[in-house]
Design a protein around this motif. Sequence first.
Motif, PDB file in Angstrom:
ATOM      1  N   ILE A 121      13.516  41.778 -13.771  1.00  0.00           N
ATOM      2  CA  ILE A 121      13.593  40.988 -14.805  1.00  0.00           C
ATOM      3  C   ILE A 121      14.162  41.916 -15.624  1.00  0.00           C
ATOM      4  O   ILE A 121      15.191  41.936 -16.253  1.00  0.00           O
ATOM      5  CB  ILE A 121      13.175  39.384 -16.262  1.00  0.00           C
ATOM      6  CG1 ILE A 121      13.231  38.545 -14.889  1.00  0.00           C
ATOM      7  CG2 ILE A 121      14.583  39.402 -17.183  1.00  0.00           C
ATOM      8  CD1 ILE A 121      12.215  37.079 -15.130  1.00  0.00           C
ATOM      9  N   ALA A 122      13.342  42.868 -16.881  1.00  0.00           N
ATOM     10  CA  ALA A 122      13.594  44.015 -17.266  1.00  0.00           C
ATOM     11  C   ALA A 122      14.865  45.004 -16.928  1.00  0.00           C
ATOM     12  O   ALA A 122      15.589  45.034 -17.975  1.00  0.00           O
ATOM     13  CB  ALA A 122      12.508  44.746 -17.887  1.00  0.00           C
ATOM     14  N   ALA A 128      17.777  34.095 -16.358  1.00  0.00           N
ATOM     15  CA  ALA A 128      17.642  35.452 -17.230  1.00  0.00           C
ATOM     16  C   ALA A 128      18.707  36.518 -17.699  1.00  0.00           C
ATOM     17  O   ALA A 128      19.039  37.085 -19.075  1.00  0.00           O
ATOM     18  CB  ALA A 128      16.370  36.696 -17.569  1.00  0.00           C
ATOM     19  N   ALA A 129      19.587  36.510 -16.372  1.00  0.00           N
ATOM     20  CA  ALA A 129      20.280  37.302 -16.225  1.00  0.00           C
ATOM     21  C   ALA A 129      21.821  36.725 -17.085  1.00  0.00           C
ATOM     22  O   ALA A 129      22.631  37.355 -17.846  1.00  0.00           O
ATOM     23  CB  ALA A 129      20.689  38.321 -14.753  1.00  0.00           C
ATOM     24  N   PHE A 130      22.010  35.751 -17.249  1.00  0.00           N
ATOM     25  CA  PHE A 130      22.918  34.802 -17.492  1.00  0.00           C
ATOM     26  C   PHE A 130      22.966  34.797 -18.784  1.00  0.00           C
ATOM     27  O   PHE A 130      23.450  34.791 -20.003  1.00  0.00           O
ATOM     28  CB  PHE A 130      22.366  33.241 -17.416  1.00  0.00           C
ATOM     29  CG  PHE A 130      23.196  32.474 -17.702  1.00  0.00           C
ATOM     30  CD1 PHE A 130      24.767  31.740 -17.496  1.00  0.00           C
ATOM     31  CD2 PHE A 130      22.498  31.361 -18.423  1.00  0.00           C
ATOM     32  CE1 PHE A 130      25.136  30.935 -18.245  1.00  0.00           C
ATOM     33  CE2 PHE A 130      22.961  30.323 -19.050  1.00  0.00           C
ATOM     34  CZ  PHE A 130      24.810  30.118 -19.786  1.00  0.00           C
ATOM     35  N   ILE A 131      21.763  34.373 -19.343  1.00  0.00           N
ATOM     36  CA  ILE A 131      21.365  34.083 -20.985  1.00  0.00           C
ATOM     37  C   ILE A 131      21.629  35.291 -21.734  1.00  0.00           C
ATOM     38  O   ILE A 131      22.194  36.087 -22.611  1.00  0.00           O
ATOM     39  CB  ILE A 131      19.862  34.252 -21.163  1.00  0.00           C
ATOM     40  CG1 ILE A 131      19.281  32.845 -21.312  1.00  0.00           C
ATOM     41  CG2 ILE A 131      19.604  34.287 -23.148  1.00  0.00           C
ATOM     42  CD1 ILE A 131      18.193  32.361 -21.109  1.00  0.00           C
ATOM     43  N   CYS A 132      21.102  37.257 -20.824  1.00  0.00           N
ATOM     44  CA  CYS A 132      21.838  38.037 -21.699  1.00  0.00           C
ATOM     45  C   CYS A 132      23.172  38.456 -21.575  1.00  0.00           C
ATOM     46  O   CYS A 132      23.578  39.339 -22.592  1.00  0.00           O
ATOM     47  CB  CYS A 132      21.004  38.787 -20.975  1.00  0.00           C
ATOM     48  SG  CYS A 132      19.385  39.571 -20.901  1.00  0.00           S
ATOM     49  N   ILE A 186      11.988  37.736 -20.918  1.00  0.00           N
ATOM     50  CA  ILE A 186      12.128  38.390 -20.850  1.00  0.00           C
ATOM     51  C   ILE A 186      12.694  39.196 -20.516  1.00  0.00           C
ATOM     52  O   ILE A 186      12.852  40.252 -21.171  1.00  0.00           O
ATOM     53  CB  ILE A 186      10.761  38.866 -19.500  1.00  0.00           C
ATOM     54  CG1 ILE A 186       9.218  37.909 -19.822  1.00  0.00           C
ATOM     55  CG2 ILE A 186      10.358  40.016 -19.464  1.00  0.00           C
ATOM     56  CD1 ILE A 186       8.796  38.611 -20.727  1.00  0.00           C
ATOM     57  N   GLY A 187      13.825  38.532 -20.314  1.00  0.00           N
ATOM     58  CA  GLY A 187      14.939  39.194 -20.632  1.00  0.00           C
ATOM     59  C   GLY A 187      15.985  39.741 -21.216  1.00  0.00           C
ATOM     60  O   GLY A 187      16.655  40.799 -21.605  1.00  0.00           O
ATOM     61  N   PRO A 188      15.711  39.532 -22.285  1.00  0.00           N
ATOM     62  CA  PRO A 188      16.770  39.474 -23.625  1.00  0.00           C
ATOM     63  C   PRO A 188      15.427  40.164 -24.413  1.00  0.00           C
ATOM     64  O   PRO A 188      15.863  40.792 -25.871  1.00  0.00           O
ATOM     65  CB  PRO A 188      16.981  37.809 -24.696  1.00  0.00           C
ATOM     66  CG  PRO A 188      16.202  36.881 -23.428  1.00  0.00           C
ATOM     67  CD  PRO A 188      16.198  37.903 -22.148  1.00  0.00           C
ATOM     68  N   ALA A 189      14.071  39.860 -23.977  1.00  0.00           N
ATOM     69  CA  ALA A 189      13.675  40.505 -25.090  1.00  0.00           C
ATOM     70  C   ALA A 189      13.653  41.995 -24.664  1.00  0.00           C
ATOM     71  O   ALA A 189      13.653  43.430 -25.414  1.00  0.00           O
ATOM     72  CB  ALA A 189      12.117  40.475 -24.689  1.00  0.00           C
TER      73      ALA A 189
END
Length: 309
Positions: free
Chosen positions: A222-223, A90-94, A276-279
């Motif tokens: 994740i948030a 999730a952090a990678f995608i952000c 949920i990360g990018p959301a």
Amino acid sequence: MRLSALRQKLKLWILPLAMLGGVVFHDYMAYLQPLAPYLIFIMLLITFCKIRPSEFKVTSLSWSLLSLQVAGSLAVYLVLMPFDRDVATAAFICVFCPTATAAPVITGMLGGSVPRLATYSIISNMTVAVLAPVLFSLLGSHADFDFVDTTMRISVKVVPLIISPLLVALLLLRTVPRVHSAIAGRQGLSFYIWAVSLFIVVGNAVSYVVRHHENVALMIEIALVSLVVCVAQFIAGRKIGARCGDKIAGAQGLGQKNTVLAIWMALTFFHPVTSIGPAAYVAWQNIINSSQLYIKEKREQRGGRQRYN
């Protein structure tokens, strides 16, 4: 109170109210979602009409931001991977996610270089389209995908939305310069269109989180990681921009992300919980953007009163 003064006061609260409205009316966002691409197109068209073709140049700012976008995403993943793979992804995608298509609009509102950010936005999105299949396979994507097919699918989602308003702006400049000039003189409209877009984007993000609440503890984790990553990118981008002559373009280029694309990539190629990360990033980056615009408007109003007195 004169109408102009009342309008200026209301302008300070438009973005916070748009975000609050998105939270309250998130159940109805499905009806408004189809409007989002058109609103972004109009905002970019207004912004691009302000730019001359000769102003599109790849500078040291573009290369510096791009290097941090790619290298930083891998570094974040490697640091978090030993703790939890989904949090790391999730952090990678952000971080890896390209610059938001609306970033040049916000940069212009804040007083940064629109040509610099627009140039980087194009480079950033094209780079992600090319590198995503390679990096996703290295990270162990859950999906089986073809390199060329994945590249094309990502390109179709990001390139038209950036390139089409730029081509229309250049066409208007060549064929009907009066119309081009009239659109260029309406930069203030972008602020109000952005408010409507913000209402839809925040509402969609809230609606998405409400629907996907299988593991609340992991979602919160994740948030929070998404928040740290968001703030870190705005700060890092600002520092890089300061060295390259435009801290606003640097901050928006690295910090403001194409979260719609990020959510799609997370859902398509990784475990759904990673989305949920990018959301969450939608909320964090728009709180930062709204705060920056609020502070800028406040300073301008204070400066205007001082000049008047």
